[in-house]
Structures are given as structure tokens and as C-alpha cells.
Design an enzyme around this catalytic site. Structure first.
Site, PDB file in Angstrom:
ATOM      1  CE  LYS A 168     -76.118 -26.557  35.510  1.00 22.99           C
ATOM      2  NZ  LYS A 168     -77.185 -25.904  34.785  1.00 22.99           N
ATOM      3  CE1 TYR A 187     -73.140 -24.384  36.986  1.00 23.58           C
ATOM      4  CE2 TYR A 187     -72.629 -26.690  36.596  1.00 23.58           C
ATOM      5  CZ  TYR A 187     -73.053 -25.470  36.133  1.00 23.58           C
ATOM      6  OH  TYR A 187     -73.367 -25.322  34.807  1.00 23.58           O
ATOM      7  CG  ASN A 214     -70.110 -36.153  29.316  1.00 24.41           C
ATOM      8  OD1 ASN A 214     -70.328 -35.872  28.143  1.00 24.41           O
ATOM      9  ND2 ASN A 214     -69.236 -35.510  30.048  1.00 24.41           N
ATOM     10  CE  LYS A 271     -70.608 -30.385  34.908  1.00 23.94           C
ATOM     11  NZ  LYS A 271     -69.500 -31.270  34.731  1.00 23.94           N
ATOM     12  CG  LEU A 307     -82.997 -27.552  27.351  1.00 20.19           C
ATOM     13  CD1 LEU A 307     -82.144 -26.822  26.322  1.00 20.19           C
ATOM     14  CD2 LEU A 307     -83.340 -28.942  26.880  1.00 20.19           C
ATOM     15  CB  SER A 308     -81.531 -30.523  33.610  1.00 19.17           C
ATOM     16  OG  SER A 308     -80.725 -30.652  34.755  1.00 19.17           O
TER      17      SER A 308
END
Length: 96
Positions: A65, A61, A93, A53, A49-50
Site C-alpha cells: 500500500k 500488505y 484509525n 496500514k 484512497l489509502s
């Protein structure tokens, strides 16, 4: 000098703050990564799961990722001769 965590009359053979090691080697080496563990266990599909961001990182950060996503996907090349496949699902989002 006596350590505060060692009883005064203890016959401790290892110094404090050390982990005693076994004298016999393990019967089989442990997998070094989750990729190796999945391949050795015969897992068919592994999904990470990512977050959004990682889509367009603007700071460390998000960049870490994104690197994790790329490393996870590159595990497909590492596991080429095995049935295990790796994928990343990104949630958040969204862009825009």
C-alpha cells in the site's frame, strides 16, 4: 480427442482456451496505466484512497500500500507538462 466444451461437430478454427485476435490493429493504442488514461482524458485532479496500514507498514500488505501511494504521487513528475495532478488521501484509525 474432443474437448468437453466443444460440440462434436464444431468447426472451431482456434484451439479451446484461446482468445481470437483481430486481424486489424486498433485505431489508437489504449493507455497502459490509469495515469496515462487520466492524462489523455484531460482529467484535472485524480485522488487515490489509502489506509492507515501504509503509514508505518509492518507486513507486506502495508508495504505494498505504501509503494502504491508513492507511485501514485510520483505520477505528478510524470505528468509535469500536463494539467493533471495526483494526490493520495489516507483514512483509518490514525497513528497513536
Amino acid at each position: 480427442m474432443t474437448s468437453w466444451c466443444t460440440p462434436p461437430h464444431s468447426s472451431r478454427s482456434t484451439p479451446p482456451n484461446t482468445i481470437p485476435r483481430s486481424s486489424s490493429p486498433p485505431t489508437s493504442p489504449a493507455p497502459s496505466t490509469s495515469t496515462d488514461a487520466a492524462i489523455e482524458a484531460g482529467v484535472q485532479k485524480v485522488i487515490a484512497l489509502s489506509t492507515d496500514k501504509a503509514s508505518s507498514p509492518i507486513n507486506l500488505y502495508g508495504a505494498t500500500k505504501l509503494v502504491a501511494d508513492k507511485l501514485f504521487i510520483s505520477a505528478n513528475h510524470y505528468a509535469a507538462g500536463h494539467p493533471t495532478r495526483f494526490a493520495v488521501v489516507r483514512y483509518g484509525n490514525g497513528d497513536g
